[in-house]
Structures are given as structure tokens and as C-alpha cells.
Design a protein around this motif. Structure first.
Motif, mmCIF file in Angstrom:
data_model
loop_
_atom_site.group_PDB
_atom_site.id
_atom_site.type_symbol
_atom_site.label_atom_id
_atom_site.label_comp_id
_atom_site.label_asym_id
_atom_site.label_seq_id
_atom_site.Cartn_x
_atom_site.Cartn_y
_atom_site.Cartn_z
ATOM 1 N N LEU A 170 0.824 -1.212 0.000
ATOM 2 C CA LEU A 170 0.000 0.000 0.000
ATOM 3 C C LEU A 170 0.859 1.264 0.000
ATOM 4 C CD1 LEU A 170 -2.853 -0.949 2.515
ATOM 5 C CD2 LEU A 170 -2.907 -1.010 0.015
ATOM 6 N N ALA A 171 1.970 1.233 0.746
ATOM 7 C CA ALA A 171 2.869 2.391 0.763
ATOM 8 C C ALA A 171 3.599 2.526 -0.570
ATOM 9 C CB ALA A 171 3.873 2.254 1.913
ATOM 10 N N ASN A 172 4.075 1.405 -1.100
ATOM 11 C CA ASN A 172 4.832 1.443 -2.356
ATOM 12 C C ASN A 172 3.979 1.857 -3.548
ATOM 13 O OD1 ASN A 172 7.232 0.747 -1.152
ATOM 14 N ND2 ASN A 172 7.156 -1.396 -1.750
ATOM 15 N N LEU A 173 2.683 1.648 -3.455
ATOM 16 C CA LEU A 173 1.816 2.043 -4.564
ATOM 17 C C LEU A 173 1.854 3.554 -4.808
ATOM 18 C CD1 LEU A 173 -1.166 -0.420 -4.166
ATOM 19 C CD2 LEU A 173 0.091 0.022 -6.287
ATOM 20 N N LEU B 18 -4.740 7.159 -11.565
ATOM 21 C CA LEU B 18 -5.781 6.456 -10.811
ATOM 22 C C LEU B 18 -6.306 7.242 -9.623
ATOM 23 C CD1 LEU B 18 -4.748 2.683 -10.673
ATOM 24 C CD2 LEU B 18 -6.451 3.796 -12.114
ATOM 25 N N GLY B 19 -5.424 7.945 -8.925
ATOM 26 C CA GLY B 19 -5.821 8.576 -7.675
ATOM 27 C C GLY B 19 -5.524 7.664 -6.498
ATOM 28 N N ILE C 17 -5.449 2.444 -3.270
ATOM 29 C CA ILE C 17 -5.654 1.586 -2.098
ATOM 30 C C ILE C 17 -6.478 0.356 -2.473
ATOM 31 C CG2 ILE C 17 -6.741 1.459 0.175
ATOM 32 C CD1 ILE C 17 -6.046 4.436 0.533
ATOM 33 N N LEU C 18 -7.549 0.568 -3.224
ATOM 34 C CA LEU C 18 -8.381 -0.566 -3.645
ATOM 35 C C LEU C 18 -7.593 -1.523 -4.526
ATOM 36 C CD1 LEU C 18 -11.717 1.322 -4.455
ATOM 37 C CD2 LEU C 18 -11.174 -0.042 -2.426
ATOM 38 N N LEU C 19 -6.757 -0.969 -5.402
ATOM 39 C CA LEU C 19 -5.903 -1.807 -6.240
ATOM 40 C C LEU C 19 -4.952 -2.637 -5.381
ATOM 41 C CD1 LEU C 19 -4.753 -2.637 -9.026
ATOM 42 C CD2 LEU C 19 -3.232 -0.638 -8.862
ATOM 43 N N GLY C 20 -4.369 -2.007 -4.372
ATOM 44 C CA GLY C 20 -3.466 -2.726 -3.479
ATOM 45 C C GLY C 20 -4.155 -3.871 -2.757
ATOM 46 N N LEU D 204 -5.151 -11.375 -4.347
ATOM 47 C CA LEU D 204 -4.674 -12.283 -5.388
ATOM 48 C C LEU D 204 -3.424 -13.030 -4.928
ATOM 49 C CD1 LEU D 204 -4.774 -13.335 -8.324
ATOM 50 C CD2 LEU D 204 -3.390 -11.344 -8.977
ATOM 51 N N GLN D 205 -2.525 -12.327 -4.257
ATOM 52 C CA GLN D 205 -1.323 -12.980 -3.756
ATOM 53 C C GLN D 205 -1.645 -13.995 -2.650
ATOM 54 O OE1 GLN D 205 1.432 -9.582 -2.915
ATOM 55 N NE2 GLN D 205 2.638 -10.485 -4.581
ATOM 56 N N CYS D 206 -2.635 -13.681 -1.825
ATOM 57 C CA CYS D 206 -3.060 -14.641 -0.798
ATOM 58 C C CYS D 206 -3.572 -15.923 -1.434
ATOM 59 C CB CYS D 206 -4.146 -14.017 0.081
ATOM 60 S SG CYS D 206 -3.586 -12.736 1.215
#
Length: 396
Positions: free
Chosen positions: A23-26, A334-335, A340-343, A349-351
């Protein structure tokens, strides 16, 4: 508490930290490593501005130290495992850190400027100086360096007109190149353009001092491993509860430099708040295992944590494809809310993928490569004349 249960908590915490790191890296993926702090250039909406402040306060800077803490923790556990197997600790650690440095260089040069692997590999060699030190020594050094870090937050850095203009020009160029450029153009911008007006010797000075400024959470992690923390969660519950009180304190302190006008003391408040919130998160997470020991959320965090290096690199591949010109080219578009929603979607997906993968395989591809190189064997197992059981030490 069994050793496997301890590993579950550590894996789960590692997965939890990867979620916050994503989330931070996004912010970096969408706005650039310098552009994220010059966010006014992007003219955010009121809602996105609020979301940006939320990320700055609750997430940015406070999840990476969890990973840092776990690096120190796992380093001690790795040493214990190597000693039980009668092999040279320094040699195995050196190989591990050299591979991290190599992967980090490739990652930063060819994919993304926000790499942490190179730094972790370099810090590994620095931390070898503390590996055989006592718990008390680790705690004293960690606290002393943390106090030094707090003191360095004092003051206001005034940018010159030339510095402001150069940064604005750099961010504008990055917006265009990252959104529309080719892979080669983006790599050239990333590796060859520098928005800072600093002499070379100052870069060297910062590089030499950086281990001392970033060491506290590494050392606290080493202390926790030697003290056996996270091995008796029911007995340690009062400790976790006291530490979790740092969460609201950290949030309050971190909000000061974000929400209030800058003064000589706002930097100090932000620096203290960043570390306090990290330690609060570290203490709060085991409470989830005590409250919900078989929660699917905890299990999902564990699966991601077992593949931490693979998942970290996959986050880069996925996000650079989404935002950079050689992929979907959504850089700066994106904004923050959508970010955040993308993250959240990427992490879910990774889970799912990590859970399915771990049903068939014992380790991720990056983790297996790390073990093969560290232990100098095709199987990834420690080479000894008399094999003994050894702990699994995954992740970075």
C-alpha cells in the motif's frame, strides 16, 4: 508453544508487513519515488487528498520497519540453525547477503527505483557485528541509535528556489516518461536522472551513516529472537497488550507533520511516531493469533509470508506493468483511493495464489534460490556430514 507455531506467527507478521509495504509502495508506483512527496503537482481531489494523508499517517514508513525487525529476528534464528548443524555461520550469512545485494541491484536497475533488497544485503554485513552480542547489548545499542534518530528529526530543511525548480522539472518529466515512455526510456530516467542538487561526497556521507540510522529495528528484532519472544503468546499477552498501546500514540504523533504546519519539532514527532507505530503493530499482530488462532485471514498472511521474497518481487512486476508506459500506462492517473483498492485486490490475489502454490510446493522460486545459494547445495539443505533437523528461516 511449538517451534512450528512460532514460525507461523513470524510468517503471518511477514505477510502482514508485505500488505502494508504494498500500500505504501503504490504511492511510488503511481507517482514516483520523488513525486509522492510533491503530491500537489498532481492536483488530487479532496477525497484523494484525505486518502493520501491516511496512507502517510497509518501506513507509510511504519510497515517497512516490521520487515526490518523480522530480518533481524530471522538472522538470529538462522545463526542458531547453522550452529546446530555445525557449519560456519559467517560464510553462510555472507553468501545470503551477497545474493540479496545482487538481486537488489538487478531489481533497482531493470525494474524499479524503490528496491530494498540491496540495502538489506548491505545491512546484513553490518549486523554481523552484533550477531554474537548479548540481549542487553542489542537492546542498549538499538535504543541509543533510536534516540539519535529522533534527535536528527529536529529542524526545518529549507529548499532553495533552484532546488524547488529542479524537483518540479524532474517530477514533470517523470510523469510523461513513466506514463508514455518505452522500457528503455523509463530505465534511463530511473538510473541517470537525479533531482537533488548535492555534491558526491554528501551522498557517500549519507551512505556511510545510513546503517546507524536504520539499525534500531534490526537490533530489536535480534533482541526479540534471543529473548524468545513470540514463543509463548499466552504468557506474553500482557507484553503484547502494553506494546499495542503504541498504535494510537504513533498515529497521533505521525499525524502532526502531516496535518499541522511545519516547525522544528514536527519532524521529531513524525520520527518518534513512525517507530512507535511500527512497534505497536508488531505487538498488536500476535494478539490476532491469540484471539483467532485458526482465522483464514491469519492463514492467508502466513502463506504470503512464506513466499515473502517471491511476492515482493511479483508486486513490482504487477505494479510496474499497471502504471508504466510499456504496460497499461496509468502512471499518475488512478488517484489514491483507487490505489488503495488496487493494493487490496493485488494482495488478495497474492493470498489466493500463495495458498494454492504452498499446497504443491514447500518454497517459492526466489526462496529456493536463496536457500540453494546460501547453503551451497542443489537441494537447498545445509550440507553437513551428520544431518540434523533445522529450523526453516524463510523471507528476507
Amino acid at each position: 508453544m511449538t517451534e512450528s507455531k512460532r514460525v507461523q506467527i513470524i510468517d503471518g507478521m511477514r505477510g502482514f508487513s508485505l500488505f502494508g509495504i504494498l500500500l505504501a509502495n503504490l504511492l511510488i508506483f503511481q507517482y514516483g519515488i520523488w513525486g509522492k512527496d510533491e503530491i500537489e503537482i498532481y492536483s488530487l481531489s479532496a477525497v484523494d487528498s484525505a486518502a493520501y494523508k491516511f496512507v502517510k499517517i497509518a501506513i507509510e514508513g511504519s510497515f517497512m520497519p516490521i520487515f526490518t525487525f523480522l530480518f533481524g529476528y530471522s538472522m538470529v534464528k538462522m545463526m542458531e540453525s547453522l550452529k546446530r548443524n555445525g557449519v560456519k555461520v559467517w560464510r553462510h550469512c555472507a553468501r545470503r547477503f551477497l545474493l540479496l545485494i545482487a538481486i537488489g541491484l538487478l531489481h533497482s536497475i531493470f525494474l524499479w527505483e524503490g528496491d530494498i533488497l540491496f540495502f538489506y544485503g548491505m545491512m546484513g554485513f553490518f549486523l554481523l557485528l552484533f550477531l554474537k552480542r548479548s540481549k542487553k547489548t542489542l537492546l542498549i545499542w538499538g535504543t541509543a541509535l533510536l534516540m539519535l534518530t529522533f534527535a536528527l528529526g529536529y529542524g526545518v530543511i529549507e529548499e532553495t528556489v533552484a532546488e524547488k525548480e529542479k524537483m518540479a522539472d524532474y517530477v514533470d518529466a517523470t510523469k510523461t516518461i513513466y506514463a508514455d515512455g518505452t522500457y528503455t526510456e523509463i530505465m534511463d530516467q530511473r538510473n541517470n536522472e537525479d533531482p537533488l542538487i548535492m555534491p558526491d561526497y554528501l551522498y557517500l556521507f549519507i551512505l556511510l551513516l545510513s546503517p546507524f540510522f536504520t539499525a534500531p529495528l534490526f537490533l530489536y528484532g535480534m533482541y526479540a529472537a534471543k529473548a524468545g519472544i513470540f514463543t509463548r503468546p499466552d504468557k506474553e499477552k500482557p507484553l503484547y497488550q502494553k506494546g499495542a498501546l503504541l498504535v494510537p500514540i504513533g498515529l497521533l504523533l505521525k499525524s502532526i507533520p502531516v496535518l499541522l504546519p511545519e516547525t522544528n519539532w514536527t519532524g521529531v514527532a513524525g520520527t518518534i511516531g513512525t517507530s512507535a507505530l511500527s512497534i505497536g503493530y508488531i505487538c498488536a499482530f500476535p494478539l490476532l493469533y491469540i484471539k483467532w488462532p485458526t482465522s483464514k485471514i491469519n492463514i492467508s498472511f502466513e502463506q504470503v509470508g512464506k513466499l515473502s521474497l517471491t511476492n515482493y518481487l511479483m508486486q513490482t512486476i504487477i505494479c510496474t506493468f499497471i502504471f508504466y508506459g510499456y504496460g497499461l500506462g496509468l502512471f499518475g492517473q488512478l488517484g489514491v483511493i483507487a490505489n488503495i483498492l488496487l493494493g487490496i485486490m493485488i494482495f488478495i490475489l497474492q493470498c489466493v495464489c500463495s495458498t494454492l502454490y504452498m499446497k504443491r510446493f514447500k518454497r517459492g522460486p526466489a526462496e529456493q534460490l536463496m536457500r540453494m545459494w546460501t547453503n551451497w547445495s542443489w537441494s537447498g539443505r545445509i550440507r553437513t556430514k551428520k544431518p540434523k533437523p533445522f529450523d526453516r528461516v524463510e523471507g528476507l
